[in-house]
Design an enzyme around this catalytic site. Structure first.
Site, short mmCIF file in Angstrom:
data_model
loop_
_atom_site.label_atom_id
_atom_site.label_comp_id
_atom_site.label_asym_id
_atom_site.label_seq_id
_atom_site.Cartn_x
_atom_site.Cartn_y
_atom_site.Cartn_z
N HIS A 68 -9.58 1.43 -0.99
CA HIS A 68 -9.44 2.15 0.11
C HIS A 68 -10.84 2.04 0.89
CE1 HIS A 68 -5.74 3.41 -1.15
NE2 HIS A 68 -5.29 4.10 0.02
N HIS A 100 0.96 -1.13 -0.06
CA HIS A 100 0.07 0.03 0.03
C HIS A 100 0.98 1.02 -0.11
CE1 HIS A 100 -3.75 2.20 2.11
NE2 HIS A 100 -2.99 3.27 1.16
N ASP A 135 1.90 4.01 2.83
CA ASP A 135 0.98 4.87 2.33
C ASP A 135 1.46 6.02 1.49
OD1 ASP A 135 -1.70 5.38 1.76
OD2 ASP A 135 -2.28 6.14 3.57
N ASP A 136 1.80 7.12 2.10
CA ASP A 136 2.41 8.40 1.73
C ASP A 136 3.68 8.78 2.53
OD1 ASP A 136 0.06 8.88 -0.65
OD2 ASP A 136 -0.97 8.61 1.41
N HIS A 159 1.22 4.99 -2.42
CA HIS A 159 1.04 5.82 -3.49
C HIS A 159 2.23 6.35 -3.91
CE1 HIS A 159 -3.36 5.41 -2.38
NE2 HIS A 159 -2.75 5.47 -1.07
N GLU A 164 -11.05 3.79 6.26
CA GLU A 164 -9.89 4.61 6.60
C GLU A 164 -10.78 5.76 7.65
OE1 GLU A 164 -8.01 6.80 3.67
OE2 GLU A 164 -6.27 7.36 4.95
N1 ADE Z 1 -4.41 8.91 -1.70
C1 ADE Z 1 -3.14 8.89 -1.27
N2 ADE Z 1 -3.28 8.33 0.19
C2 ADE Z 1 -4.27 8.22 0.60
C3 ADE Z 1 -5.08 7.82 1.70
N3 ADE Z 1 -4.59 7.73 2.78
N4 ADE Z 1 -6.38 7.63 1.54
C4 ADE Z 1 -7.14 7.69 0.53
N5 ADE Z 1 -6.51 8.43 -0.68
C5 ADE Z 1 -5.45 8.51 -0.81
ZN ZN Z 2 -3.60 4.92 0.74
#
Ligand code: ADE
Ligand code: ZN
Length: 336
Positions: free
Chosen positions: A197, A17, A278-279, A19, A200
């Site tokens: 997703h 996971h 994630d990011d 991005h 969350e």
């Molecule tokens: N796009 C990038 N990170 C995300 C996240 N944590 N939740 C939803 N969309 C995303």
């Molecule tokens: Zn994500």
């Protein structure tokens, strides 16, 4: 560094996971802005980091899409992906399944081919030079229309062999999975796997819909499943993995404290949980940092860490033979 931290770093890992746009570090953001003649809203790299204070998912997404505007040329997507792969190698990631958000770029006039071309070229170089295997997941943005998702799916046709799955990300609240049933059905008919997703910021109902309507093979995040015992049972029985992202959850205030993360309880209740970043450029840590943060806060044992790491390979989209090879590599390090 404790023995456990060292052990975490030494394990071969998979990331499921991630991005790719969320790996854009401030330094590269500035370099690309200069290269492409784009004016940023920040005066310095420090100002960028100071802006990364979020109360909720949408606060982050606004900044994430603004950051992505520096990506214009095929080479920009290559450089972005290559920078991530170097971080992945540092983190002992040996297999990665990355998501990309084509609509964040095509809506700015960037050709789909430049986006996927740069990402894929870097991934193949990463496999050859760093030994990191990969899969690619095309994510639809749920704040955009179904028509736009269909258009994006059509643009992906010439590159179908490069893409393993489609996903669904961006603003969750008020955008239930149901909206995208048709485009996901079409994607499945074309042979793509699906990930979503869900849970969350959204309720357990969104996770049920991701399973029932979009036939998700994995749920990205899935935190709110902990509120629904039947859902936890179903995730366990049908072996639907969750791709948890602890530092993301903390930064976006999905949880108040890392100690509140539901991951350990979910594991104990039979769910195949994995840990991911994630990011990472926005949330303060790559994969090892996520594993260490959650291990410390939830007092995970060595065995539980090994389980999480093994889960990441078992939940991946590689063949069973490839899974066996990776699991053997984990066991070799575990036994050292
Ligand atoms: N796009 C990038 N990170 C995300 C996240 N944590 N939740 C939803 N969309 C995303
Ligand atoms: Zn994500």
């Amino acid at each position: 560094m404790t023995e456990l931290h060292k052990f975490i770093r030494s394990l071969p890992k998979a990331e499921l996971h991630l991005h790719i746009e969320g790996t854009l570090e401030p330094e590269l953001m500035f370099q690309l802005a200069i290269r492409n003649g784009i004016e940023l809203n920040y005066s310095s790299e420090l100002a960028v980091e100071e802006a990364y204070q979020f109360d909720k998912l949408q606060d982050f997404l606004d900044i994430y899409y603004a950051g992505a505007t520096v990506l214009l040329q095929e080479q920009d997507f290559y450089d972005l992906t290559w920078a991530y792969l170097l971080k992945a190698a540092e983190n002992n990631i040996v297999h990665t399944e990355i998501m990309f958000d084509p609509q964040a770029h095509t809506e700015r006039g960037v050709p789909f081919s430049a986006v996927i071309g740069g990402i894929y070229r870097a991934l193949t170089d990463g496999y050859e030079k760093l030994g990191i295997s990969f899969r690619l997941i095309l994510s639809f943005l749920r704040h955009m229309s179904v028509e736009s998702a269909f258009k994006t799916l059509k643009e992906a046709v010439p590159f179908q062999g490069w893409i393993t799955a489609v996903g669904l990300d961006s603003s969750e609240k008020n955008f239930p999975p149901d909206i995208f049933s048709d485009v996901f059905e079409k994607a499945r008919d074309m042979g793509f796997l699906t990930v979503v997703h869900a849970g969350e910021e959204g309720p357990p109902e969104y996770i049920w819909a991701a399973l029932d309507l979009l036939q998700a093979s994995r749920i990205d995040h899935g935190n709110s499943a902990i509120e629904d015992p039947d859902l936890i049972d179903v995730l366990g029985i049908y072996e639907i993995p969750l791709t948890s992202c602890p530092l993301s959850n903390l930064k976006l205030k999905v949880i108040k404290r890392m100690e509140d993360h539901p991951l350990k309880e979910m594991m104990e209740r039979g769910v195949k949980v994995t840990v991911n970043s994630d990011d990472p450029a926005y949330f303060g840590g790559y994969l090892n940092d996520n594993l260490i943060a959650v291990a410390d806060a939830l007092q995970l044992s060595k065995e539980e860490i090994v389980q999480l790491v093994k889960n990441s390979f078992e939940a991946s989209f590689i063949t069973d033979a490839e899974k066996r090879d990776f699991l053997k590599r984990v066991e070799e390090v575990e036994g050292e």
